[in-house]
Design an enzyme around this catalytic site. Structure first.
Site, PDB file in Angstrom:
ATOM      1  N   ARG A   1      -0.320  14.950  12.300  1.00 21.57           N
ATOM      2  CA  ARG A   1       0.315  14.671  11.014  1.00 21.57           C
ATOM      3  C   ARG A   1       0.374  15.894  10.090  1.00 21.57           C
ATOM      4  NH1 ARG A   1      -1.668   8.985   9.073  1.00 21.57           N
ATOM      5  NH2 ARG A   1       0.318   8.991   7.986  1.00 21.57           N
ATOM      6  N   PRO A   2       1.108  16.925  10.478  1.00 21.55           N
ATOM      7  CA  PRO A   2       1.285  18.114   9.647  1.00 21.55           C
ATOM      8  C   PRO A   2       2.087  17.796   8.383  1.00 21.55           C
ATOM      9  CG  PRO A   2       2.756  18.196  11.529  1.00 21.55           C
ATOM     10  CD  PRO A   2       1.883  16.997  11.714  1.00 21.55           C
ATOM     11  N   VAL A   3       2.171  18.796   7.533  1.00 19.01           N
ATOM     12  CA  VAL A   3       2.923  18.621   6.286  1.00 19.01           C
ATOM     13  C   VAL A   3       4.007  19.688   6.163  1.00 19.01           C
ATOM     14  CG1 VAL A   3       1.169  17.410   4.941  1.00 19.01           C
ATOM     15  CG2 VAL A   3       1.084  19.924   5.122  1.00 19.01           C
TER      16      VAL A   3
ATOM     17  N   LYS B   1       0.851  -1.203   0.000  1.00 18.27           N
ATOM     18  CA  LYS B   1       0.000   0.000   0.000  1.00 18.27           C
ATOM     19  C   LYS B   1       0.882   1.247   0.000  1.00 18.27           C
ATOM     20  CE  LYS B   1      -1.756   1.651   3.953  1.00 18.27           C
ATOM     21  NZ  LYS B   1      -1.502   3.069   4.205  1.00 18.27           N
ATOM     22  N   ASN B   2       1.884   1.277   0.849  1.00 21.88           N
ATOM     23  CA  ASN B   2       2.668   2.500   1.026  1.00 21.88           C
ATOM     24  C   ASN B   2       3.705   2.727  -0.065  1.00 21.88           C
ATOM     25  OD1 ASN B   2       1.084   2.965   3.202  1.00 21.88           O
ATOM     26  ND2 ASN B   2       2.611   2.431   4.733  1.00 21.88           N
TER      27      ASN B   2
ATOM     28  N   ARG C   1      -8.730  -0.419   4.223  1.00 24.95           N
ATOM     29  CA  ARG C   1      -7.859   0.590   3.616  1.00 24.95           C
ATOM     30  C   ARG C   1      -6.496  -0.002   3.295  1.00 24.95           C
ATOM     31  NH1 ARG C   1      -7.664   6.330   6.400  1.00 24.95           N
ATOM     32  NH2 ARG C   1      -6.208   6.427   4.689  1.00 24.95           N
TER      33      ARG C   1
ATOM     34  N   CYS D   1      -5.540  12.554  11.772  1.00 26.87           N
ATOM     35  CA  CYS D   1      -6.161  11.228  11.682  1.00 26.87           C
ATOM     36  C   CYS D   1      -6.046  10.657  13.108  1.00 26.87           C
ATOM     37  CB  CYS D   1      -5.464  10.342  10.671  1.00 26.87           C
ATOM     38  SG  CYS D   1      -3.794   9.965  11.187  1.00 26.87           S
TER      39      CYS D   1
ATOM     40  N   ILE E   1       7.382   7.511  16.663  1.00 24.56           N
ATOM     41  CA  ILE E   1       7.087   8.162  15.393  1.00 24.56           C
ATOM     42  C   ILE E   1       5.799   8.979  15.466  1.00 24.56           C
ATOM     43  CG2 ILE E   1       6.652   7.801  12.925  1.00 24.56           C
ATOM     44  CD1 ILE E   1       9.492   7.031  13.711  1.00 24.56           C
TER      45      ILE E   1
ATOM     46  N   ASP F   1       4.501   0.810  11.826  1.00 25.60           N
ATOM     47  CA  ASP F   1       3.299   0.127  11.302  1.00 25.60           C
ATOM     48  C   ASP F   1       3.189  -1.305  11.790  1.00 25.60           C
ATOM     49  OD1 ASP F   1       3.306   1.751   8.032  1.00 25.60           O
ATOM     50  OD2 ASP F   1       2.707   2.429  10.021  1.00 25.60           O
TER      51      ASP F   1
ATOM     52  N   ARG G   1      -4.803  10.887   3.893  1.00 27.01           N
ATOM     53  CA  ARG G   1      -3.688  11.813   4.065  1.00 27.01           C
ATOM     54  C   ARG G   1      -2.696  11.711   2.906  1.00 27.01           C
ATOM     55  NH1 ARG G   1      -0.184  14.302   7.232  1.00 27.01           N
ATOM     56  NH2 ARG G   1       1.992  13.675   6.950  1.00 27.01           N
TER      57      ARG G   1
END
Ligand code: EPZ
Length: 419
Positions: free
Chosen positions: A123-125, A23-24, A399, A118, A329, A307, A94
């Site tokens: 979880r900023p960017v 997925k990632n 998901r 979430c 994290i 994860d 996201r």
């Protein structure tokens, strides 16, 4: 009524499970197709809700997304007519923010809704934005949108404050069409970034050092259409191997990439499992033994992946001894704790640390999924809990896991989805 999954505990898992594409890796790679001058073909694409969401976003931008048969997706970006990623789509996932770098590099401007937070954190960017600004982008954030402009991106040296996976991916995708050389320092080293870089190289990008903390990119004028096969999902693999260890069974994961998951394999051995890696096959044999508790501290790759934290917490719940888990994290990635406590686990959380004291038995109960990997940990716990465990809100699960109950049933789990 939302779908639920019911698990009946007790069966040791036995047999083979085919691992799907990651997925990632496929999410950034789908965004990277926007950079091509022709139609892209992606193989080993997992059938996941997040993949559909990203395909919808690309279509919203005007790309033609096609179903090339099982596990094959084609994207023709030559018909893209919009560079705006709307809130309605971005708020559900996201990773949509990963269209920012490609749109900016290809069209010189982009507007991407700020991703909401979430369950696992705000979880900023900011690291994405600062990296793109290093390449000469003018970026403002207003009305909930990131507005970026860059007539021509210029290569530059950029040091990431933190080895952010998404920021590395966004800036890497922008840099491949920038003028001149880009040097990314303190870059994330995850296998999914290596896979993204391999796809970009197949499109004609000039990248070196991907997979290390220092990535060097020589900008090129354009990228051509290409084909790419998505790397195996190391988190799905780890999830099934933990399930085998918890149930005392023997499972072989096929189509896997053992070389991308050293930290997880080492921890499974520390927990008392026997592991044999042979090409793309990983066999875990627990020989009916109870796992030993292990200490976990999550870290950027090649450290232990965040994860896999929830899955190993489930293992520690029924292991011999006490396991200490440090989540470094994300600021809020212990949402599964309260649900595991409902199953009879003994867990004490103090900030970013959880102390898990193994109990001989969990007992089934209704629980609720809160985020993707938390839902996986609840299924794992249900596989060993006595009686039935019913997991609600399993849209989180869909998901990131392709047909998890089908794959687990094939290994002997008593698991079913109810509407
Ligand atoms: C990717 O998320 C993965 N998602 C996550 O997987 C994974 O947990 C994470 O990397 C870490 O490995 C995808 O690849 C789609 P980060 P990402 O940027 O890119 C902070 C799953 O379950 N941060 O490395 O969002 C951030 O808040 C998902 O499959 C900033 O502060 O991860 C977080 O605390 C969950 N500013 C930490 O860094 C930024 O600009 C790690 O984020 C970016 C991130």
């Amino acid at each position: 009524m939302t779908a639920k999954i019911v698990v009946e505990g007790g069966a040791p898992l036995e047999g083979e499970v085919a691992i799907s594409g990651a997925k990632n890796a496929v999410l950034p790679i789908l965004c990277a197709t926007l950079l091509a001058d022709g139609p892209m073909t992606l193989r080993n694409v997992p059938h996941l809700h997040d993949v559909h969401t990203t395909a919808r976003l690309l279509a919203e931008l005007g790309a033609r997304v096609g179903d090339g048969g099982p596990g094959v997706v084609t994207v023709d970006p030559t018909s893209v007519h919009s560079q705006v990623a709307p809130y309605e789509l971005v708020k559900t996932m996201r990773a949509s923010v990963l269209v920012l770098g490609p749109l900016l590099a290809k069209y010189g401007h982009a507007e991407v809704s700020l991703p909401g937070g979430c369950a696992i954190g705000s979880r900023p960017v900011d690291l994405h934005i600062r990296g793109l600004q290093s390449l000469g982008a003018e970026i403002s954030v207003e009305n909930g949108y990131i507005k970026a402009r860059a007539p021509r991106l210029r290569g530059a040296r950029h040091v990431f404050d933190f080895a952010s996976v998404g920021a590395t991916e966004n800036v890497l995708m922008a840099s491949v069409l920038a003028e001149g050389r880009t040097l990314l320092e303190n870059a994330a080293m995850e296998p999914e970034i290596v896979d993204l870089a391999e796809c970009l190289i197949a499109m004609g990008a000039r990248i070196e050092g991907h997979g290390t903390g220092r990535i060097v990119v020589e900008g090129v004028p354009a990228l051509r259409a290409a084909e790419h096969t998505v790397v195996a999902d190391r988190i799905e693999t780890g999830t099934f191997l933990v399930a085998a260890a918890m149930t005392g069974g023997r499972v072989t994961a096929t189509h896997a990439r053992p070389d991308t998951m050293d930290a997880v394999i080492d921890k499974l051995k520390e927990a008392g499992a026997e592991l044999d890696c042979d090409g793309d096959r990983i066999t875990l044999d627990m020989r009916g033994r109870r796992p030993r508790a292990v200490d976990i501290t999550t870290a950027p790759h090649p450290g232990f992946p965040t994860d896999m934290q929830a899955q190993f917490m489930a293992l520690n719940c029924i292991a011999e001894g006490v396991g200490v888990i440090n989540e470094t994290i994300f600021e809020n990635r212990f949402m599964h704790v309260n649900e595991l406590l409902r199953l009879g686990a003994d867990i004490r959380v103090d900030g970013h640390t959880a102390v898990v004291r193994g109990v001989p038995k969990l007992s089934g109960a209704p629980v609720m999924a809160t985020d993707l990997r938390a839902s996986a940990s609840l299924i794992l716990a249900g596989l060993v809990a006595s009686g039935e465990t019913t997991i609600d809100r399993i849209y989180h699960l869909d998901r990131g896991y392709e047909n998890i109950e089908g794959k687990l049933s094939a290994l002997g789990a008593r698991i079913r989805r109810i509407r």
